[in-house]
Each structure stands twice: as C-alpha cells, then as structure tokens.
Scaffold this active site. Structure first.
Site, mmCIF file in Angstrom:
data_model
loop_
_atom_site.group_PDB
_atom_site.id
_atom_site.type_symbol
_atom_site.label_atom_id
_atom_site.label_comp_id
_atom_site.label_asym_id
_atom_site.label_seq_id
_atom_site.Cartn_x
_atom_site.Cartn_y
_atom_site.Cartn_z
ATOM 1 N N GLY A 27 0.808 -1.224 0.000
ATOM 2 C CA GLY A 27 0.000 0.000 0.000
ATOM 3 C C GLY A 27 0.842 1.275 0.000
ATOM 4 O O GLY A 27 2.077 1.221 -0.074
ATOM 5 N N ASP A 41 -4.029 -13.607 3.958
ATOM 6 C CA ASP A 41 -5.241 -12.801 4.151
ATOM 7 C C ASP A 41 -5.489 -12.715 5.662
ATOM 8 O O ASP A 41 -5.812 -13.720 6.297
ATOM 9 C CB ASP A 41 -6.419 -13.493 3.440
ATOM 10 C CG ASP A 41 -7.689 -12.669 3.511
ATOM 11 O OD1 ASP A 41 -7.849 -11.883 4.480
ATOM 12 O OD2 ASP A 41 -8.530 -12.811 2.610
ATOM 13 N N ILE A 42 -5.322 -11.529 6.201
ATOM 14 C CA ILE A 42 -5.351 -11.394 7.666
ATOM 15 C C ILE A 42 -6.763 -11.568 8.253
ATOM 16 O O ILE A 42 -6.918 -11.604 9.467
ATOM 17 C CB ILE A 42 -4.726 -10.058 8.135
ATOM 18 C CG1 ILE A 42 -5.440 -8.849 7.516
ATOM 19 C CG2 ILE A 42 -3.232 -10.039 7.803
ATOM 20 C CD1 ILE A 42 -4.948 -7.502 8.053
ATOM 21 N N ALA A 60 -5.394 -2.388 5.546
ATOM 22 C CA ALA A 60 -6.686 -1.844 5.979
ATOM 23 C C ALA A 60 -7.641 -1.770 4.794
ATOM 24 O O ALA A 60 -7.218 -1.810 3.638
ATOM 25 C CB ALA A 60 -6.499 -0.440 6.562
ATOM 26 N N TRP A 61 -8.919 -1.664 5.113
ATOM 27 C CA TRP A 61 -9.939 -1.247 4.136
ATOM 28 C C TRP A 61 -9.851 0.274 4.121
ATOM 29 O O TRP A 61 -10.135 0.911 5.133
ATOM 30 C CB TRP A 61 -11.323 -1.705 4.575
ATOM 31 C CG TRP A 61 -12.425 -1.175 3.705
ATOM 32 C CD1 TRP A 61 -12.857 0.119 3.631
ATOM 33 C CD2 TRP A 61 -13.233 -1.908 2.778
ATOM 34 N NE1 TRP A 61 -13.882 0.245 2.717
ATOM 35 C CE2 TRP A 61 -14.135 -0.993 2.181
ATOM 36 C CE3 TRP A 61 -13.289 -3.241 2.393
ATOM 37 C CZ2 TRP A 61 -15.076 -1.371 1.235
ATOM 38 C CZ3 TRP A 61 -14.233 -3.618 1.446
ATOM 39 C CH2 TRP A 61 -15.119 -2.695 0.875
ATOM 40 N N TYR A 121 -16.238 4.299 7.715
ATOM 41 C CA TYR A 121 -14.806 3.979 7.717
ATOM 42 C C TYR A 121 -14.210 4.332 9.090
ATOM 43 O O TYR A 121 -13.508 3.522 9.706
ATOM 44 C CB TYR A 121 -14.115 4.766 6.601
ATOM 45 C CG TYR A 121 -12.606 4.821 6.705
ATOM 46 C CD1 TYR A 121 -11.815 3.720 6.372
ATOM 47 C CD2 TYR A 121 -11.958 5.988 7.140
ATOM 48 C CE1 TYR A 121 -10.421 3.781 6.469
ATOM 49 C CE2 TYR A 121 -10.569 6.054 7.234
ATOM 50 C CZ TYR A 121 -9.819 4.949 6.905
ATOM 51 O OH TYR A 121 -8.441 5.012 7.002
HETATM 52 N N1 LIG Z 1 -4.739 6.854 2.878
HETATM 53 C C1 LIG Z 1 -4.989 7.795 3.793
HETATM 54 O O1 LIG Z 1 -5.231 8.963 3.475
HETATM 55 C C2 LIG Z 1 -4.980 7.439 5.260
HETATM 56 C C3 LIG Z 1 -5.241 8.455 6.194
HETATM 57 C C4 LIG Z 1 -5.209 8.138 7.534
HETATM 58 C C5 LIG Z 1 -4.933 6.836 7.943
HETATM 59 N N2 LIG Z 1 -4.706 5.868 7.022
HETATM 60 C C6 LIG Z 1 -4.401 4.514 7.491
HETATM 61 O O2 LIG Z 1 -3.070 4.225 7.114
HETATM 62 C C7 LIG Z 1 -2.917 2.810 6.903
HETATM 63 C C8 LIG Z 1 -2.259 2.577 5.560
HETATM 64 O O3 LIG Z 1 -3.142 3.062 4.559
HETATM 65 P P1 LIG Z 1 -2.746 3.068 3.015
HETATM 66 O O4 LIG Z 1 -3.452 4.232 2.418
HETATM 67 O O5 LIG Z 1 -1.302 2.886 2.870
HETATM 68 O O6 LIG Z 1 -3.498 1.753 2.525
HETATM 69 P P2 LIG Z 1 -3.629 1.184 1.027
HETATM 70 O O7 LIG Z 1 -2.678 1.880 0.123
HETATM 71 O O8 LIG Z 1 -5.079 1.187 0.678
HETATM 72 O O9 LIG Z 1 -3.132 -0.313 1.202
HETATM 73 C C9 LIG Z 1 -3.888 -1.238 1.898
HETATM 74 C C10 LIG Z 1 -3.075 -2.493 2.071
HETATM 75 O O10 LIG Z 1 -3.884 -3.464 2.748
HETATM 76 C C11 LIG Z 1 -3.672 -4.706 2.100
HETATM 77 N N3 LIG Z 1 -4.811 -5.595 2.305
HETATM 78 C C12 LIG Z 1 -6.067 -5.436 1.847
HETATM 79 N N4 LIG Z 1 -6.831 -6.490 2.190
HETATM 80 C C13 LIG Z 1 -6.033 -7.347 2.870
HETATM 81 C C14 LIG Z 1 -6.229 -8.611 3.476
HETATM 82 N N5 LIG Z 1 -7.436 -9.203 3.474
HETATM 83 N N6 LIG Z 1 -5.175 -9.217 4.076
HETATM 84 C C15 LIG Z 1 -3.956 -8.628 4.085
HETATM 85 N N7 LIG Z 1 -3.706 -7.420 3.543
HETATM 86 C C16 LIG Z 1 -4.727 -6.778 2.940
HETATM 87 C C17 LIG Z 1 -3.499 -4.342 0.639
HETATM 88 O O11 LIG Z 1 -2.901 -5.420 -0.056
HETATM 89 P P3 LIG Z 1 -3.330 -5.721 -1.602
HETATM 90 O O12 LIG Z 1 -2.732 -4.628 -2.394
HETATM 91 O O13 LIG Z 1 -2.728 -7.044 -1.877
HETATM 92 O O14 LIG Z 1 -4.830 -5.714 -1.615
HETATM 93 C C18 LIG Z 1 -2.594 -3.115 0.764
HETATM 94 O O15 LIG Z 1 -1.248 -3.518 0.890
HETATM 95 C C19 LIG Z 1 -4.317 2.222 7.041
HETATM 96 O O16 LIG Z 1 -4.473 1.719 8.346
HETATM 97 C C20 LIG Z 1 -5.230 3.411 6.855
HETATM 98 O O17 LIG Z 1 -6.464 3.235 7.500
HETATM 99 C C21 LIG Z 1 -4.714 6.135 5.680
#
Ligand SMILES: NC(=O)c1ccc[n+]([C@@H]2O[C@H](COP(=O)([O-])OP(=O)(O)OC[C@H]3O[C@@H](n4cnc5c(N)ncnc54)[C@H](OP(=O)(O)O)[C@@H]3O)[C@@H](O)[C@H]2O)c1
Length: 292
Positions: free
Chosen positions: A11, A37-38, A61-62, A126
């Site tokens: 991600g 798959d967690i 995360a979702w 969310y």
């Molecule tokens: N993006 C934002 O603006 C933001 C803001 C605040 C907080 N956050 C938090 O920061 C963290 C990182 O976010 P991000 O934006 O980097 O996330 P992201 O780019 O959407 O990546 C999500 C990751 O979760 C993995 N994943 C999805 N389903 C899974 C499953 N069933 N088992 C194992 N892995 C799985 C995905 O793998 P695949 O690619 O293989 O599906 C991907 O590596 C999250 O906790 C999010 O809530 C994000």
C-alpha cells in the site's frame, strides 16, 4: 535481532515501510494479501509460526472511505476483525504490534488539534470501523502501539497528491474542496517514525503523527500545481456540500504531536518541505506508469 512481519506492504504506507526496513537491513517478511489474508486467523497464525516475528507492523486496511458506507461489514472484517486476529496471534506469540489508525475517528468539530486523549466520535463508517479496530487491538494487547495519521500520500497506490500531480502535469483543471483543513502526511516520514517506535520503544498506547502545519485540500492542490510548474489558476476552490457526497468527512483534522515529540520519536517535518521532497518521485512514478 528483531524480526518483522509487515502486513499491507503493497500500500501507500506499506511500500515506504518496506523501503526503510530494507535500508536498515532489518529482518522481515512482507506477505501479499493473497498469501496471507489477515481476515483468516489460522493463516496468520501459520505465518507467524513459520517466521516467528518479534514485531508486527500492520499497514493493511480497508481504505475506501466512500465504499465503507454501503459495505460496512466488509470494512469491519478488515479494519476490526482482522486487527483482532493480529492481536490474538501476537499475544500468543509474545510479539509486539504497531497498528495504523486515522484522524477519521474524530468528528472534525474541534477548533484545536486533537490529542491522543480527545473524545472520539467518527462521522462515517470507515472511521467507525477503524475505531473498532483500535479498540479490539488495545483490549487484547494493551501494550500495542496505535499511530493515528491523516491525509496520507506517497509514491505508490492511489492518493490525492498523486491524482492532483497527474492533473497538473496534463494541465487539466481541478475542482477541490476548500472547507476541510488538515495536515498532509508523507508516507516516507511516517515510515521512518514507525521504525523509530521499534527502536525507542516508548510507553505503549496511541500516538498521533502527521506532518507539521496545516492547509485545505484546495491549498494542497495549488501547491502541487505550483511545484510542478502548472498554472495554479486551474485549481478551483469548491465547498464540500457542492459535491453532494453521501459520506461525511471531518472538516478539521489537525493532530497534536506533543506526545510523539516528547517520546523523541523523531523530527516532524513541515508538510510543504516533505511534499517538495516527495513530488519528484511521484512524477517519476506517473511517468513510468505512462499516466502523464
Ligand atoms: N490513505 C490515507 O489517506 C490514510 C489516512 C489516515 C490513515 N490511514 C491509514 O493508514 C494505513 C495505511 O493506509 P494506506 O493508504 O497505505 O493503505 P492502502 O494503500 O489502501 O493499502 C492497503 C493495504 O492493505 C492490504 N490488504 C487489503 N486487504 C487485505 C487482506 N485481506 N489481508 C492482508 N492485507 C490486505 C493491501 O494489499 P493488496 O494490495 O494485496 O490488496 C494493501 O497492501 C491504514 O491503516 C489506513 O487506515 C490512511
């Protein structure tokens, strides 16, 4: 020697954590979601029995905020139930956990930056699912670390800065909301911070991390256009209301980082300087993917 199980390594944040682990020559595994798959507890336990991690970093995360409204159960499966799986597996293996959460646990009604102790009150599904995840983890494994962050962007994955950079490079107009204020967070900076938690091991619990300073999404977009030599006049300020979105978003997302700083977890760079550092890499990525 620490052994790290990185979840969500593909991600926005996970790819930067992976990069730091590699730079620091740490011992790690970063299974794909298709291999681990967690949501399936036994699979996770099996992985842990094989690798015997001393730390789990959970960046999985979702993250589809809008889709969480109508797919709440699926969002909770990943943001709550899977986090509980991690906590249970970690507890039985005697392993520590760093988990990432969000400013969306707050309602955005505050006028001062949220501390780790501020009242939570998510205004969308969310945010609700992420809050449930924090609680599930800390109830099972109170010595865990939860990092709340906001407005995350990076080189990989879909994110606002990257989308806007693409528009700027194609000289396209952009309509961007000007009534939500927050702190953009460079995934690179947060990744360094995550690794510093493992090194320093401060008191467990919740920590806020975002870059320093604040802006609206509109101001952020204009800065991206300016940096990339595009006309900032192409960015039009609009009100959130005009988008008629079903999903509510907090209008104020600033996070207080005093606890982070007091724990000496590392510098908190200004959002503008971090953006300056990251944008060239984002541009290179867009070029490489043929998106500009
Ligand atoms: N993006 C934002 O603006 C933001 C803001 C605040 C907080 N956050 C938090 O920061 C963290 C990182 O976010 P991000 O934006 O980097 O996330 P992201 O780019 O959407 O990546 C999500 C990751 O979760 C993995 N994943 C999805 N389903 C899974 C499953 N069933 N088992 C194992 N892995 C799985 C995905 O793998 P695949 O690619 O293989 O599906 C991907 O590596 C999250 O906790 C999010 O809530 C994000």
């Amino acid at each position: 020697m620490e052994r790290i199980l990185l979840l969500g390594g593909s991600g926005i944040l996970g790819t930067e954590v992976l990069r730091v682990l590699q730079q620091e020559k740490m011992e790690y595994v970063a299974p794909r979601s298709s291999d681990c798959d967690i949501r399936i507890r036994n699979l996770l336990i099996h992985f842990m029995q094989d690798f015997k991690p001393t730390w789990i970093i959970n960046c999985a995360a979702w993250t589809n905020v809008d889709r969480a409204e109508n797919s709440y159960q699926e969002a909770c499966d990943l943001n709550e139930m899977a986090v509980e799986n991690i906590a249970i597996a970690a507890e039985s293996a005697g392993c520590k956990v760093i988990h990432i959460s969000t400013d969306y646990v707050f309602d955005g009604e505050s006028e001062t930056p949220y501390t780790e102790d501020s009242l939570v009150n998510p205004i969308n599904k969310y945010g609700e699912s992420k809050l449930k995840g924090e609680r599930a983890l800390l109830a099972t494994l109170p010595e865990s670390f939860v990092i709340r962050t906001s407005w995350l962007y990076g080189v990989k994955g879909k994110n606002f800065v990257k989308t806007i950079a693409g528009k700027a490079l194609r000289n396209e107009p952009a309509r961007v909301v000007d009534d939500q204020v927050g702190s953009p967070t460079s995934a690179k900076d947060l990744a360094v911070g995550i690794v510093s938690i493992m090194r320093i091991q401060p008191a467990p619990g919740i920590y806020n991390f975002s870059n320093e300073g604040s802006c609206s999404w509109f101001e952020l977009a204009r800065k991206v256009y300016k940096n990339l030599g595009a006309d900032p006049g192409l960015v039009e300020a609009i009100e959130s209301q005009s988008l008629n979105l079903e999903t509510k978003r907090p209008k104020f997302s600033l996070l207080n980082k005093d606890k982070w700083k007091a724990a000496h977890l590392g510098p908190v760079a200004d959002w503008q300087s971090s953006l300056d550092t990251t944008l060239p890499e984002i541009v290179a990525e867009l070029n490489q993917k043929g998106e500009v």
